[in-house]
Scaffold this motif. Sequence first.
Motif, PDB file in Angstrom:
ATOM      1  N   GLU A  12       0.819  -1.186  -0.105  1.00  0.00           N
ATOM      2  CA  GLU A  12      -0.055   0.157   0.085  1.00  0.00           C
ATOM      3  C   GLU A  12       0.946   1.197   0.052  1.00  0.00           C
ATOM      4  N   ILE A  13       2.056   1.234   0.741  1.00  0.00           N
ATOM      5  CA  ILE A  13       2.826   2.702   0.558  1.00  0.00           C
ATOM      6  C   ILE A  13       3.453   2.780  -0.744  1.00  0.00           C
ATOM      7  N   ALA A  14       3.649   1.703  -1.581  1.00  0.00           N
ATOM      8  CA  ALA A  14       4.130   1.915  -3.004  1.00  0.00           C
ATOM      9  C   ALA A  14       2.926   2.431  -3.605  1.00  0.00           C
ATOM     10  N   VAL A  15       1.748   1.948  -3.530  1.00  0.00           N
ATOM     11  CA  VAL A  15       0.704   2.623  -4.245  1.00  0.00           C
ATOM     12  C   VAL A  15       0.432   4.202  -3.877  1.00  0.00           C
ATOM     13  N   ARG A  16       0.489   4.368  -2.537  1.00  0.00           N
ATOM     14  CA  ARG A  16       0.544   5.911  -2.213  1.00  0.00           C
ATOM     15  C   ARG A  16       1.453   6.867  -2.658  1.00  0.00           C
ATOM     16  N   VAL A  17       2.903   6.353  -2.948  1.00  0.00           N
ATOM     17  CA  VAL A  17       3.746   7.051  -3.365  1.00  0.00           C
ATOM     18  C   VAL A  17       3.389   7.340  -4.872  1.00  0.00           C
ATOM     19  N   ILE A  18       3.114   6.035  -5.606  1.00  0.00           N
ATOM     20  CA  ILE A  18       2.825   6.343  -6.935  1.00  0.00           C
ATOM     21  C   ILE A  18       1.694   7.359  -7.368  1.00  0.00           C
ATOM     22  N   PRO A 363     -18.962  10.080   3.353  1.00  0.00           N
ATOM     23  CA  PRO A 363     -18.405  11.105   3.889  1.00  0.00           C
ATOM     24  C   PRO A 363     -17.508  10.317   4.743  1.00  0.00           C
ATOM     25  N   GLY A 364     -16.380  11.236   4.916  1.00  0.00           N
ATOM     26  CA  GLY A 364     -15.253  11.194   5.818  1.00  0.00           C
ATOM     27  C   GLY A 364     -14.529   9.860   5.545  1.00  0.00           C
ATOM     28  N   CYS A 365     -14.626   9.067   4.542  1.00  0.00           N
ATOM     29  CA  CYS A 365     -13.906   7.699   4.265  1.00  0.00           C
ATOM     30  C   CYS A 365     -12.805   7.800   3.225  1.00  0.00           C
ATOM     31  N   ARG A 366     -11.672   7.222   3.782  1.00  0.00           N
ATOM     32  CA  ARG A 366     -10.362   7.216   3.104  1.00  0.00           C
ATOM     33  C   ARG A 366      -9.980   5.704   3.159  1.00  0.00           C
ATOM     34  N   ILE A 367      -9.646   5.114   2.200  1.00  0.00           N
ATOM     35  CA  ILE A 367      -8.884   3.584   1.971  1.00  0.00           C
ATOM     36  C   ILE A 367      -7.653   3.477   1.306  1.00  0.00           C
ATOM     37  N   ASP A 368      -6.651   3.185   1.927  1.00  0.00           N
ATOM     38  CA  ASP A 368      -5.339   3.198   1.450  1.00  0.00           C
ATOM     39  C   ASP A 368      -4.953   1.519   1.423  1.00  0.00           C
ATOM     40  N   SER A 369      -4.980   0.884   0.233  1.00  0.00           N
ATOM     41  CA  SER A 369      -4.823  -0.677   0.140  1.00  0.00           C
ATOM     42  C   SER A 369      -4.126  -1.034  -0.805  1.00  0.00           C
ATOM     43  N   LEU A 370      -3.820  -2.316  -0.953  1.00  0.00           N
ATOM     44  CA  LEU A 370      -3.201  -2.939  -2.106  1.00  0.00           C
ATOM     45  C   LEU A 370      -4.026  -4.101  -2.710  1.00  0.00           C
ATOM     46  N   LEU A 371      -5.350  -4.154  -2.228  1.00  0.00           N
ATOM     47  CA  LEU A 371      -5.880  -5.223  -2.606  1.00  0.00           C
ATOM     48  C   LEU A 371      -7.129  -4.961  -3.821  1.00  0.00           C
ATOM     49  N   TYR A 372      -7.222  -6.156  -4.336  1.00  0.00           N
ATOM     50  CA  TYR A 372      -8.562  -5.988  -5.446  1.00  0.00           C
ATOM     51  C   TYR A 372      -8.971  -7.470  -5.479  1.00  0.00           C
ATOM     52  N   ASP A 373     -10.313  -7.584  -6.229  1.00  0.00           N
ATOM     53  CA  ASP A 373     -10.521  -9.040  -6.286  1.00  0.00           C
ATOM     54  C   ASP A 373      -9.656 -10.056  -6.930  1.00  0.00           C
ATOM     55  N   GLY A 374      -9.356 -11.021  -6.427  1.00  0.00           N
ATOM     56  CA  GLY A 374      -8.394 -12.182  -7.013  1.00  0.00           C
ATOM     57  C   GLY A 374      -6.926 -11.984  -6.517  1.00  0.00           C
ATOM     58  N   TYR A 375      -6.738 -10.924  -5.886  1.00  0.00           N
ATOM     59  CA  TYR A 375      -5.348 -10.730  -5.517  1.00  0.00           C
ATOM     60  C   TYR A 375      -4.853 -11.775  -4.433  1.00  0.00           C
ATOM     61  N   THR A 376      -3.834 -12.110  -4.509  1.00  0.00           N
ATOM     62  CA  THR A 376      -3.423 -13.133  -3.423  1.00  0.00           C
ATOM     63  C   THR A 376      -2.240 -12.820  -2.594  1.00  0.00           C
ATOM     64  N   MET A 377      -2.624 -12.748  -1.146  1.00  0.00           N
ATOM     65  CA  MET A 377      -1.803 -12.364  -0.261  1.00  0.00           C
ATOM     66  C   MET A 377      -0.675 -13.332  -0.129  1.00  0.00           C
ATOM     67  N   ASN A 378       0.706 -12.923  -0.355  1.00  0.00           N
ATOM     68  CA  ASN A 378       1.749 -14.091   0.060  1.00  0.00           C
ATOM     69  C   ASN A 378       2.191 -13.890   1.383  1.00  0.00           C
ATOM     70  N   PRO A 379       3.038 -14.987   1.606  1.00  0.00           N
ATOM     71  CA  PRO A 379       3.482 -15.099   3.233  1.00  0.00           C
ATOM     72  C   PRO A 379       4.969 -14.324   3.412  1.00  0.00           C
ATOM     73  N   PHE A 380       5.465 -13.860   2.419  1.00  0.00           N
ATOM     74  CA  PHE A 380       6.640 -13.346   2.461  1.00  0.00           C
ATOM     75  C   PHE A 380       6.874 -12.058   3.216  1.00  0.00           C
TER      76      PHE A 380
END
Length: 473
Positions: A12-18, A363-380
Amino acid sequence: MFRRVLIANRGEIAVRVIRACTEMGIESVAIYSTADKDSLHVQLATRSVCIGPPPAKDSYLNENAILQVAKSTRCEAIHPGYGFLSENADFADRCAEEGLVFIGPSGDAIRKMGDKAAARELMQKNGVPVVPGSEGSVTLEEGQKIADAIGYPVLIKAAAGGGGRGMRNVERPEDFASKFTEAQSETVANFGDDHMYVEKLIQNPHHIEFQVMADTKGHVVHFGERECSIQRKHQKLIEESPSHLLTPKVREAMGAAAVRAAKAAHYAGAGTIEFVMDDDLNYYFIEMNTRIQVEHPITEQVCGVDLVREQIRVASGLPLSYEQKDIHQKGWAIECRINAEDPMNGFRPSPGKTNFVHFPGGPGCRIDSLLYDGYTMNPFYDSLVVKIIASGNSRLEAIQRMRRMLEELVIDGYPTTAELCYLIMHHPAFVHGNYNTGFIESEYDTLLKWNRVGAGLDPIDIGDAKLSEGDRS
């Protein structure tokens, strides 16, 4: 201003900077490991380059490869985000040697503030209160003598540590040697450094941090405080800004101390001065994080600023956009970190495929995320999947809004901490602001027994809470 920036991070931080780069008209180059080939930051960047296999040491910590990519893609600067190389003084120096701008402080400043023992000494010289403890790194034998002198309980900490690693609480003298050895071994494994120091443990304090920003001209401002006392094993879970605890007088004094701290280190860029505070509002410096913080969005919401944009501006040599008199906290913001962990089973990591995700809105809602449908969270890597930020005109409104947002949030595929955050939003101690860093430990069993329609959860009760004193801003 830069034309092209490499983002030496992921998630998510890479997305934020981009996103900040895109708004500023700056091209972004993302790096990624083979495990992250389908990640959101890879898709959003102007250009993406595979940096290596999944292990961080072979990809996101591979300095040679990162510098090579930056030069081959003709980047002018590198933004390290948080974690990984963000507080690596040697990497900051290498960037400068290669003619690249490190979007952060200089290597010297990172060394001054990254070594907790050295930072402590620097703070004392500049009138910033510190917790009683060792004046520098110590051996096991020296640490024992200091602990005996200042009295138990004490805290053993890694001089070069962070994120709760290399840290042990010691309640009794007979436990000191074994815990010192444990902490030191963990420090070597995580940071390649064996220097330790010892300080008095302020039991169950409040964790208050001040966001600072400095330019290369020597100007420093602060953007107020964040209350970060809801944490587990020194890892933050919920943050809010401003703090319900601080009076205007204490806030002014702590902000001035934070600015002095940054100036003493000849700091440039975004940073956070962290304090512990007791119930009598006595505060003590504990460390400085020489990077952007995970929880920076709540400061952005209450101050109406873009901290990442400002980071990039000052790194390019431009002066700060703000003077201290221009910065005001307005309203309230709360952030919940949603991690791919199962809090009902000891916070066991739970990576998996995101079958479906629905983010709240309104109202008053902000989302910072790396997720989308189908994305796989890896364990690394880190388990953080979503940061949910609720803003309101008052603390109560922000809490009410966060409750609604957590009810709307859907992440199908694996357990997360969303349910736990929802329960905390209903806990009387949280609603009334009567909590400290011992909250999760003391209330964990109670929270596990609750559910959204069970005992202890009365959504109407919040409307009866009288928190006018706690809603100070």
